[in-house]
Motif scaffolding. Structure first.
Motif, PDB file in Angstrom:
ATOM      1  N   TYR A  88      60.889  39.964  20.665  1.00  0.00           N
ATOM      2  CA  TYR A  88      60.792  38.974  21.666  1.00  0.00           C
ATOM      3  C   TYR A  88      59.618  38.663  22.035  1.00  0.00           C
ATOM      4  CZ  TYR A  88      65.354  41.467  22.294  1.00  0.00           C
ATOM      5  OH  TYR A  88      66.666  41.982  21.759  1.00  0.00           O
ATOM      6  N   GLY A  89      59.506  37.435  22.623  1.00  0.00           N
ATOM      7  CA  GLY A  89      58.160  36.994  23.254  1.00  0.00           C
ATOM      8  C   GLY A  89      58.045  36.776  24.666  1.00  0.00           C
ATOM      9  N   ILE A  90      57.496  37.429  25.367  1.00  0.00           N
ATOM     10  CA  ILE A  90      57.241  37.655  26.800  1.00  0.00           C
ATOM     11  C   ILE A  90      56.095  37.303  27.304  1.00  0.00           C
ATOM     12  CG2 ILE A  90      57.744  38.875  28.956  1.00  0.00           C
ATOM     13  CD1 ILE A  90      59.769  40.451  27.317  1.00  0.00           C
ATOM     14  N   LEU A  91      55.732  36.230  28.026  1.00  0.00           N
ATOM     15  CA  LEU A  91      54.507  35.734  28.557  1.00  0.00           C
ATOM     16  C   LEU A  91      53.833  36.998  29.277  1.00  0.00           C
ATOM     17  CD1 LEU A  91      54.703  32.069  29.653  1.00  0.00           C
ATOM     18  CD2 LEU A  91      53.001  33.140  28.004  1.00  0.00           C
ATOM     19  N   ASN A  92      52.582  37.333  29.245  1.00  0.00           N
ATOM     20  CA  ASN A  92      51.682  37.845  30.060  1.00  0.00           C
ATOM     21  C   ASN A  92      51.587  37.304  31.268  1.00  0.00           C
ATOM     22  OD1 ASN A  92      51.368  40.145  28.382  1.00  0.00           O
ATOM     23  ND2 ASN A  92      49.603  39.432  27.504  1.00  0.00           N
ATOM     24  N   GLY A  93      51.163  37.792  32.430  1.00  0.00           N
ATOM     25  CA  GLY A  93      51.044  37.116  33.773  1.00  0.00           C
ATOM     26  C   GLY A  93      49.632  37.578  34.066  1.00  0.00           C
ATOM     27  N   ILE A  94      48.901  37.237  35.319  1.00  0.00           N
ATOM     28  CA  ILE A  94      47.727  37.482  35.873  1.00  0.00           C
ATOM     29  C   ILE A  94      48.147  38.206  37.346  1.00  0.00           C
ATOM     30  CG2 ILE A  94      46.371  36.088  34.626  1.00  0.00           C
ATOM     31  CD1 ILE A  94      46.332  34.203  37.181  1.00  0.00           C
ATOM     32  N   ASP A  95      47.333  39.010  37.612  1.00  0.00           N
ATOM     33  CA  ASP A  95      47.190  39.649  39.037  1.00  0.00           C
ATOM     34  C   ASP A  95      46.827  38.560  39.998  1.00  0.00           C
ATOM     35  OD1 ASP A  95      47.165  41.036  41.354  1.00  0.00           O
ATOM     36  OD2 ASP A  95      46.357  42.707  40.220  1.00  0.00           O
ATOM     37  N   THR A  96      47.736  38.084  40.758  1.00  0.00           N
ATOM     38  CA  THR A  96      47.390  37.112  41.593  1.00  0.00           C
ATOM     39  C   THR A  96      46.718  37.608  42.683  1.00  0.00           C
ATOM     40  OG1 THR A  96      49.796  36.805  42.463  1.00  0.00           O
ATOM     41  CG2 THR A  96      48.971  35.242  40.499  1.00  0.00           C
ATOM     42  N   GLU A  97      46.888  38.937  42.963  1.00  0.00           N
ATOM     43  CA  GLU A  97      46.127  39.330  44.062  1.00  0.00           C
ATOM     44  C   GLU A  97      44.761  39.344  43.791  1.00  0.00           C
ATOM     45  OE1 GLU A  97      47.948  42.939  45.143  1.00  0.00           O
ATOM     46  OE2 GLU A  97      50.199  41.957  45.480  1.00  0.00           O
ATOM     47  N   VAL A  98      44.308  39.916  42.622  1.00  0.00           N
ATOM     48  CA  VAL A  98      43.036  39.931  42.315  1.00  0.00           C
ATOM     49  C   VAL A  98      42.155  38.514  41.768  1.00  0.00           C
ATOM     50  CG1 VAL A  98      41.469  40.381  40.261  1.00  0.00           C
ATOM     51  CG2 VAL A  98      43.160  42.094  40.935  1.00  0.00           C
ATOM     52  N   TRP A  99      43.020  37.548  41.435  1.00  0.00           N
ATOM     53  CA  TRP A  99      42.557  36.382  41.073  1.00  0.00           C
ATOM     54  C   TRP A  99      43.441  35.314  41.967  1.00  0.00           C
ATOM     55  CZ3 TRP A  99      38.639  36.096  37.727  1.00  0.00           C
ATOM     56  CH2 TRP A  99      38.632  37.286  36.788  1.00  0.00           C
TER      57      TRP A  99
END
Length: 483
Positions: free
Chosen positions: A250-261
């Motif tokens: 399965y391909g699942i996109l990573n995310g980013i921590d939108t609280e940090v960034w």
């Protein structure tokens, strides 16, 4: 469900690259999901972990771990990190040294033993703390043997009778390939030293083990999941086993921590801004950055940023190829370290064009934030890119991503040449200097239209790159696996 996460690095405890950012953030956000009863994270206790803001507490007692023809002692240290319990596996012989995987002279010669010990210690550590995981979530080759251990040496261990495994491929270029004697050190039976199991060209491949034996395999973007099954140049010899396990991949996109960034609250940048105020905040950041870095102060000249490891994969040599053609029309800043020849080349170009190009041979967290906030565009001409985080971060900061159409870059940046008002970045097809040069020429012409350009920035900043959707996909996968 109870989840044990196993990885060789995780931010903010230990980091060499994007793997750490993903493991740290994903563990945090998984632990907050209502379907997750408890989550523990196992990491090696590297020398520098004790120098962070955390104060690991030693757990009373110790246990032994078989490695090769002997037993090694293991201790556990605990850090309570939000809802995540972080267990640091301590053995000075393996982990009390500078660096995670290498010294200045190269890779540690005993990396096979170090991570055999680590992976066996994860399993023995679960028993030591009496944590019966429903899922052991393994990341990259340094955790690839765990699924194999559970299906072989631990197959009749009642403690793990109901445990399932998930193995995530973050970058298939790094596989953990070792000679035949490593197979012996790992303690497997010769019955399993066959091409359909653990043997790999006369040796052992830790990543192949994870792919072969895990209940499910994930990777970090849908496009990369396709690429590693179809393109031998990307799969690096593992396309056969990946196609065999294709129904479980399965391909699942990573995310980013939108609280940090978050440019609205980022204390590293010159002025905070959001999607409603970027038209004031970004020009201010750009002006201050040009001033600080010695670039010619010109609000109408495009500033192109790049924060990256200096590596062939990342296509930084392609950026070096095109920079001279745009002197006087654009400005460039590259922050990163890695390949010595490439860093020397970039330094030479920078020395010759001080008002138009800045190269910083380092990784500096504060400067990285400033580049994301101050640049107009962000360059990622990667030859392959499993997921990529920088294009998400730059978009969050309104630095419009310019990417090659591969892996996670293709999945996250939407470019409609005939309708730029719907686009959130620019995508070119093929990592070559001529393709990047052509795209930059096009961008210069588009930049002249503030209506279109400001809309590109809005689209980029509004794109949801949080972990929310990814966590839902992971928890559904894990839940289905346990049914």
């Amino acid at each position: 469900m109870k989840i044990a996460v196993c990885a060789s690095e995780a931010f903010p405890f230990c980091k060499t690259g994007g793997l750490a950012d993903v493991v740290g953030a994903l563990s945090t956000f998984l632990s907050r999901n209502e379907m997750v009863e408890s989550l523990v994270l196992f990491l090696p206790k590297y020398r520098d972990i004790g120098k962070t803001a955390f104060s690991p507490k030693k757990i009373s007692g110790s246990f032994v771990v078989p490695v090769a023809d002997r037993f090694e002692n293991a201790n556990l240290y605990l850090v309570e990190w939000g809802r995540v319990k972080v267990y640091l596996i301590d053995n000075p012989r393996y982990f009390d040294r500078p660096g995670l995987y290498r010294s200045e002279s190269g890779e540690f010669s005993d990396n096979d033993e170090r991570f055999i010990f680590f992976q066996r210690a994860v399993l023995e550590g679960c028993k030591f703390i009496d944590f019966k995981p429903d899922i052991i979530f393994c990341h990259d080759w340094q955790a690839g043997l765990i699924p194999a251990y559970l299906r072989t040496l631990y197959n009749i261990d009642a403690f793990f009778a109901k445990t399932k495994t998930a193995f995530t491929i973050h970058n298939i270029a790094y596989q953990g390939m070792f000679a035949k004697d490593t197979f012996i050190k790992a303690g497997f039976s010769w019955f399993d030293f066959t091409p359909d199991k653990l043997e790999y060209y006369g040796g052992i491949n830790f990543m192949k083990a994870g792919i072969n034996y895990a209940n499910i395999i994930t990777t970090v973007s849908p496009t990369y999941a396709i690429e590693i099954t179809q393109n031998p140049q990307i799969s690096r010899g593992l396309e056969g086993v990946l196609n065999y396990r294709k129904k479980d991949l399965y391909g699942i996109l990573n995310g980013i921590d939108t609280e940090v960034w978050d440019p609205a609250t980022d204390t590293f940048i010159y002025r905070g801004y959001d999607v409603k105020t970027f038209w004031r905040g970004k020009p201010f950041c750009k002006k201050k950055f040009q001033q600080e870095m010695g670039l010619k102060q010109d609000k109408n000249t495009i500033l192109a940023g790049c924060v990256s490891r200096l590596d062939w994969q990342k296509g930084i040599d392609i950026i070096a190829d095109v920079i001279p053609d745009f002197m006087g029309r654009m400005q460039f800043v590259v922050l990163g370290s890695g390949d010595k020849g490439l860093s020397e080349r970039l330094k030479k170009i920078s020395d010759e064009n001080r008002e138009s190009f800045v190269f910083v041979n380092d990784f500096n967290e504060e400067l990285a934030h400033k580049i994301y906030a101050s640049s107009d565009i962000f360059l990622m001409p990667s030859r392959f890119e499993p997921c990529g985080l920088s294009q998400m971060i730059s978009s969050r900061y309104g630095s419009v991503a310019v990417v090659n159409s591969v892996g996670g870059l293709k999945d996250t940046i939407n470019y409609y040449p005939d309708d730029l008002m719907k686009s959130n970045g620019f995508v070119f097809d093929g990592a070559t200097a001529s393709n990047l040069k052509s795209m930059l020429g096009h961008i210069i012409s588009v930049y002249g239209s503030k209506e279109i350009w400001n809309n590109l920035i809005r689209n980029a900043m509004k794109t949801d790159f949080s972990w929310s959707n990814s966590v839902l996909q992971y928890t559904k996968l894990f839940s289905d696996l346990l049914k």
